[in-house]
Design a protein around this motif. Sequence first.
Motif, PDB file in Angstrom:
ATOM      1  N   UNK A  43       0.828  -1.206   0.000  1.00 49.65           N
ATOM      2  CA  UNK A  43       0.000   0.000   0.000  1.00 49.65           C
ATOM      3  C   UNK A  43       0.864   1.259   0.000  1.00 49.65           C
ATOM      4  N   UNK A  44       1.892   1.261   0.832  1.00 51.52           N
ATOM      5  CA  UNK A  44       2.772   2.434   0.875  1.00 51.52           C
ATOM      6  C   UNK A  44       3.510   2.612  -0.446  1.00 51.52           C
ATOM      7  N   UNK A  45       3.931   1.499  -1.053  1.00 44.46           N
ATOM      8  CA  UNK A  45       4.631   1.584  -2.338  1.00 44.46           C
ATOM      9  C   UNK A  45       3.698   2.146  -3.414  1.00 44.46           C
ATOM     10  N   UNK A  46       2.460   1.663  -3.430  1.00 43.10           N
ATOM     11  CA  UNK A  46       1.490   2.183  -4.410  1.00 43.10           C
ATOM     12  C   UNK A  46       1.226   3.670  -4.169  1.00 43.10           C
ATOM     13  N   UNK A  47       1.116   4.038  -2.898  1.00 43.99           N
ATOM     14  CA  UNK A  47       0.886   5.454  -2.576  1.00 43.99           C
ATOM     15  C   UNK A  47       2.074   6.315  -3.008  1.00 43.99           C
ATOM     16  N   UNK A  49       4.177   5.710  -5.432  1.00 42.74           N
ATOM     17  CA  UNK A  49       4.185   5.813  -6.895  1.00 42.74           C
ATOM     18  C   UNK A  49       3.116   6.806  -7.363  1.00 42.74           C
ATOM     19  N   UNK A  50       1.950   6.711  -6.763  1.00 41.18           N
ATOM     20  CA  UNK A  50       0.881   7.647  -7.149  1.00 41.18           C
ATOM     21  C   UNK A  50       1.300   9.089  -6.844  1.00 41.18           C
ATOM     22  N   UNK A  51       1.894   9.293  -5.687  1.00 42.23           N
ATOM     23  CA  UNK A  51       2.345  10.641  -5.331  1.00 42.23           C
ATOM     24  C   UNK A  51       3.461  11.105  -6.272  1.00 42.23           C
ATOM     25  N   UNK A  52       4.308  10.184  -6.692  1.00 49.44           N
ATOM     26  CA  UNK A  52       5.365  10.523  -7.644  1.00 49.44           C
ATOM     27  C   UNK A  52       4.761  11.079  -8.932  1.00 49.44           C
ATOM     28  N   UNK A  53       3.769  10.372  -9.460  1.00 53.01           N
ATOM     29  CA  UNK A  53       3.180  10.828 -10.717  1.00 53.01           C
ATOM     30  C   UNK A  53       2.419  12.151 -10.543  1.00 53.01           C
ATOM     31  N   UNK A  54       1.820  12.341  -9.374  1.00 56.66           N
ATOM     32  CA  UNK A  54       1.177  13.633  -9.111  1.00 56.66           C
ATOM     33  C   UNK A  54       2.210  14.755  -9.118  1.00 56.66           C
ATOM     34  N   UNK A  80      10.386  10.295  -1.677  1.00 55.82           N
ATOM     35  CA  UNK A  80       9.096  10.003  -1.046  1.00 55.82           C
ATOM     36  C   UNK A  80       9.188   8.765  -0.160  1.00 55.82           C
ATOM     37  N   UNK A  81       9.907   7.749  -0.622  1.00 47.81           N
ATOM     38  CA  UNK A  81      10.065   6.537   0.189  1.00 47.81           C
ATOM     39  C   UNK A  81      10.870   6.839   1.452  1.00 47.81           C
ATOM     40  N   UNK A  82      11.916   7.634   1.317  1.00 48.67           N
ATOM     41  CA  UNK A  82      12.714   8.007   2.494  1.00 48.67           C
ATOM     42  C   UNK A  82      11.841   8.784   3.484  1.00 48.67           C
ATOM     43  N   UNK A  83      11.026   9.691   2.984  1.00 51.64           N
ATOM     44  CA  UNK A  83      10.119  10.436   3.880  1.00 51.64           C
ATOM     45  C   UNK A  83       9.192   9.486   4.627  1.00 51.64           C
ATOM     46  N   UNK A  84       8.679   8.504   3.927  1.00 51.76           N
ATOM     47  CA  UNK A  84       7.785   7.539   4.581  1.00 51.76           C
ATOM     48  C   UNK A  84       8.539   6.706   5.611  1.00 51.76           C
TER      49      UNK A  84
END
Length: 188
Positions: A43-47, A49-54, A80-84
Amino acid sequence: MKSIEANLIRLALKGDQRAFADLVGMYQDKLYHLAYRMLYNRQEAEDAVQETFLRVFRNMERYDESMKFSTWIYRITTNLAIDRLRRRKPGFSLDAEVPEHDGLDGYSMFASEDASPEDEVLLSETQRIIRAAIETLPPKYKSVMVLRYLEDLSLQEISDVLDMPVTTIKTRVHRGREFLRKKLEHKL
């Protein structure tokens, strides 16, 4: 000569939605794998990726065509992954019992995560141990190790993605390997 990605961005900036969809299609799987390898959570990975494209969509006009598009988009996903990872609660251990499930630890929760029987067979004990060790790396080492050994990027590419000198990347790769060696020396 302009890259395919640069041409697609130019078209998307002119309002061509199909061009942006083509960009998403080109990178969504690659970015998902990168994010998943850093976060180990679907779920976090999908989120991420979605945030990346946004972010790409909102900042397309800022894209510098002299820079590789893949470097730019990998940088966004990695950050984004590091932030998470930084926002996660510290001290979580896979060995700890899960409060809602008596007798189950964190490892048992991974095994039940939509994995097919075939996937479970393919996931060897060695891979699980290495994955658990990578999970314990501090984010600054984890990002470098994932990009280097799981995404197979060169030191220069990692330097471009993380916007750090190559010497810093080399140091982090070395320290990440040392960290893993110490973690794994009695387990493998």
